[in-house]
Design a protein around this motif. Structure first.
Motif, mmCIF file in Angstrom:
data_model
loop_
_atom_site.group_PDB
_atom_site.id
_atom_site.type_symbol
_atom_site.label_atom_id
_atom_site.label_comp_id
_atom_site.label_asym_id
_atom_site.label_seq_id
_atom_site.Cartn_x
_atom_site.Cartn_y
_atom_site.Cartn_z
ATOM 1 N N THR A 1 0.797 -1.165 0.069
ATOM 2 C CA THR A 1 -0.022 -0.019 0.016
ATOM 3 C C THR A 1 0.871 1.026 0.099
ATOM 4 O O THR A 1 1.973 1.171 0.279
ATOM 5 N N LEU A 2 0.512 2.442 -0.306
ATOM 6 C CA LEU A 2 0.969 3.572 -0.272
ATOM 7 C C LEU A 2 1.227 4.138 1.092
ATOM 8 O O LEU A 2 0.304 3.923 1.868
ATOM 9 N N ASP A 3 2.257 4.824 1.236
ATOM 10 C CA ASP A 3 2.582 5.700 2.402
ATOM 11 C C ASP A 3 1.104 6.298 2.667
ATOM 12 O O ASP A 3 0.736 7.161 1.897
ATOM 13 N N GLY A 4 0.561 6.392 3.919
ATOM 14 C CA GLY A 4 -0.624 7.190 4.106
ATOM 15 C C GLY A 4 -1.869 6.600 4.110
ATOM 16 O O GLY A 4 -2.776 6.945 4.468
ATOM 17 N N ILE A 5 -1.847 5.295 3.400
ATOM 18 C CA ILE A 5 -2.995 4.579 3.095
ATOM 19 C C ILE A 5 -3.121 3.337 4.061
ATOM 20 O O ILE A 5 -2.120 2.540 4.139
#
Lengths: 351, 351
Positions: free
Chosen positions: B116-120
C-alpha cells in the motif's frame, strides 16, 4: 370489526389525498371503521362517497410538518394529528394507526406513546419491495437504527417474520441476512455474529433462516424477508429508488426524442403500462413500525390516494391477522437468544 | 507509450473474451502496448487482427479460479496469470494491470505484491455507475473494506478524487458522503466523524466536499464521487444491479407476452436500444484498486469483449494521466488529517 386511526394531515398533500383514500378503503373493507384525525377546518369537507356510518372525525389542533425537529414534534406539538392518531391505538380505540408524516417524528412519538414490547430494544421500520417473481420482498430495518448489534438483527428477523405472516399469509417466511457474499465467513463482526444467532434461532424453530443474501437477491425474491441494519437498509432502498427513477426518466426521454419515437411510444404504451404496473411502488406503500405495543404504519410522504389506500390495507391486514399477538408470541419463544448478550452466550458455547 | 499487463485467463470466459478485447483496444490506442499473460496453450491462437508489434506474450503456469480460497490464490499459485500480470507492474514493465478474475484474490495479491501507499491503511475498490445526467458517478469502497473508520473514508475520498480527475478529466471533482439523510447530524458515529474530517479536508483545499448524499443521489449525478464503507457500497451496487436486472427481465416479459406485444416490440426496438445503450453497464466496466503502489484494474467477471475493452481503456487513461502520482501528491497534502487519529485530533479542537 377493525378500527384504524388515520393521521389525515400527514404527507405532502394531507386531506386531499388521505380522505379519498379512506373513502376507497372503506368501500372495499365492509367491516372496517376509521377514526379520521385532523384539523377541524381541514376535515370539514369529507368526500361525498365516504361511508359516514363507519367513520368518526377526531379533532387535533396541530400538525407535525416534514421539517419539524424531533423535539418540536415530540415535546411541543402534543395535540398533533399524528400523536392523536397514535393515542387512539394506545387507548384501545383503534387497532392500528396510519400516517404519511415525517418518519422520524412518527417513530419517536409512537415509541414515546406506545413504548416498546418486552424483549425488544429498538423498534424497526419494515417495508416491501417488488421482486421479479411478481411478489414482494419485505425488508427491515429501513432507517430507524443506524448502529445495530447482532441481537438487534435477530429481533428484526423475528418481528419481520411475524409481519410477513400477517400481511402475506405465508406460513413460514424465509429469512435472509443481507451481506456482501453468500458464505458465512463474509461480512463484518456484527454480521457474522448475527449469522450465528440466526442459525441458532432457526435450529430452535424460531425462524426459517436461509443464510446470507446479497443486494441483488432483494429483487430476485430469493427470500421473503431480508434483515439488515437501518443504515444499510436505507441506502439499499434509496439506491434502488434512485435507479428506478433514472430508468423511468431515460425511458421517457428515449420515447420523447422525435416524431418517430413518439409514434413508437403510442404503439408500445399498453406494454409499458403493463410493465409499469408490475413494478408500481405505490402497490407496496405502507411500512410497519415493528416492536411497539401497538400497530403503526407509515405511508410514503408523497403517496397519492391509491398508494395511501394500500398503506391502510396493510394496516388492516396486520390488525385483522393479529400481528401484535404474533410478534409477542414469537419474541417470547426466541427470548433466550434475543437477550442483550445472546451472541456472547452463543460464542461461549460450541456451535 | 503506455504498457498494460493483462491477465488473459481471468473472468468467466478467459482468452475468448480478453484476447479480442485486447485486439480492439490496441486498434484504438496507437501508443499502447500490452503484455498478455496466460497459459501458453491458451495464448497460442491470438486473434488475427491483433497488432503483433505491440504485444508480448508472457507465460504463466497457473490460473486463479473464482472458487479458489484467498490462501490458495495468494500462497500456492505463485505463478498464476493474475500474479504474473501484477508482477509486471511491480517490476516497472507495465504501468497498469487488468484482470477479470476473483476480486478478493486480485486485491490480496495486488496488496501483497505492490504494497500500500504511504499514508493509506487500506486499499479500496472504486467503480463507476451511470447517472441520469448521461455521465457516471464514481463510488468507493465497493467491497474491499467491511469496517471503516472516519480516516479510512477520508483516504477513500482523497484517492477517489484523484481517480475521477484521471479518468474523467474533471478538475475539481465534487465529493459526497453516503448517508441516510442530508443533514450533518444524520448517520452513525463513524459517518459523523467522517463528515467532520471531510469538511476539514475541504477547508484545507484537499477536496471539493459537498456534504452528505443519499442512495438515490448516486443515480442523480449530484456529485462526481460518492464515498462509503465497503459493506454499504457493495450492498448499494448489488441492489442496483438487482433492480436493473429485474427491470430488464420484466420489460422483456411484457413485450414477449403475445403476438400484439411482440409487434409493439419491433416498433419500440430502436427506442429501447437507445435507452439500453444509455444505461449499458458494460460501458462502466473497470474498477480501480486504489491505494497501492501500482495501478490495478478489475473487470467484471462476466464481461464480454466490449466490456473488457472498457476496463483496458480505463487502465490506460489512469496510467496516461499519471493517476499514481496524482494519488501520491493528494495523499501527501492531506496527510495531517488522514493519520490514524485524524478524527480524534479534530474532535479535540473546536471545529
Amino acid at each position: 370489526m377493525i378500527t384504524i386511526a388515520v393521521d389525515c394531515m400527514g404527507g405532502d398533500y394531507g386531506p386531499a389525498v388521505t380522505l379519498p383514500a379512506c373513502a376507497a378503503f372503506l368501500a372495499s373493507h365492509p367491516d372496517a371503521h376509521l377514526l379520521l384525525v385532523g384539523l377541524p377546518e381541514a376535515m370539514a369537507k369529507l368526500p361525498a362517497s365516504i361511508d359516514r356510518a363507519r367513520i368518526q372525525v377526531i379533532a387535533a389542533s396541530e400538525v407535525v410538518t416534514m421539517d419539524d425537529p424531533l423535539e418540536v414534534a415530540l415535546r411541543r406539538k402534543r395535540d398533533s394529528s399524528m400523536r392523536v392518531a397514535i393515542n387512539q391505538v394506545k387507548d384501545g380505540a383503534a387497532q392500528a394507526a396510519v400516517s404519511a408524516g415525517n418518519t422520524g417524528a412518527l417513530m419517536a412519538i409512537a415509541r414515546f406513546v406506545l413504548k416498546t414490547l418486552d424483549g425488544i430494544d429498538r423498534p424497526a421500520i419494515a417495508g416491501q419491495m417488488p421482486n421479479v417473481t411478481g411478489g414482494a420482498t419485505t425488508m427491515l430495518d429501513l432507517g430507524a437504527n443506524v448502529d445495530c448489534s447482532a441481537e438487534h438483527l435477530l429481533q428484526f428477523a423475528v418481528m419481520g417474520s411475524a409481519l410477513v405472516v400477517a400481511v402475506s399469509g405465508k406460513e413460514s417466511p424465509t429469512v435472509g441476512l443481507l451481506n456482501i457474499g453468500e458464505e458465512a465467513i463474509k461480512g463484518n463482526e456484527v454480521i457474522k455474529q448475527a449469522g450465528a444467532l440466526l442459525r441458532a434461532a432457526a435450529a430452535n424453530g424460531d425462524l426459517n433462516f436461509k443464510g446470507n443474501v446479497e443486494g441483488n437477491d432483494i429483487f430476485k425474491g430469493v427470500v421473503d424477508l431480508v434483515v439488515c441494519d437501518g443504515f444499510v437498509g436505507n441506502v439499499a432502498l434509496k439506491s434502488s429508488e434512485g435507479l428506478a427513477s433514472m430508468v423511468s426518466t431515460l425511458i421517457k426521454q428515449a420515447f420523447g426524442r422525435n416524431i418517430l419515437t413518439k409514434m413508437a411510444a403510442i404503439v408500445a404504451y399498453p406494454v409499458l403500462s403493463a410493465f409499469k404496473k408490475r413494478v408500481d411502488h405505490r402497490r407496496y406503500n405502507g411500512a410497519a413500525l415493528l416492536g411497539l405495543r401497538g400497530l403503526v404504519f407509515k405511508s410514503h410522504g408523497s403517496a397519492d390516494a391509491f398508494a395511501f389506500e394500500q398503506a391502510l390495507v396493510r394496516a388492516y391486514d396486520a390488525a385483522h391477522n393479529q400481528l401484535l399477538d404474533n410478534v409477542r408470541a414469537r419474541i417470547a419463544h426466541a427470548a433466550p437468544l434475543m437477550a442483550a448478550k445472546g451472541a456472547a452466550a452463543l460464542s461461549a458455547t460450541p456451535a
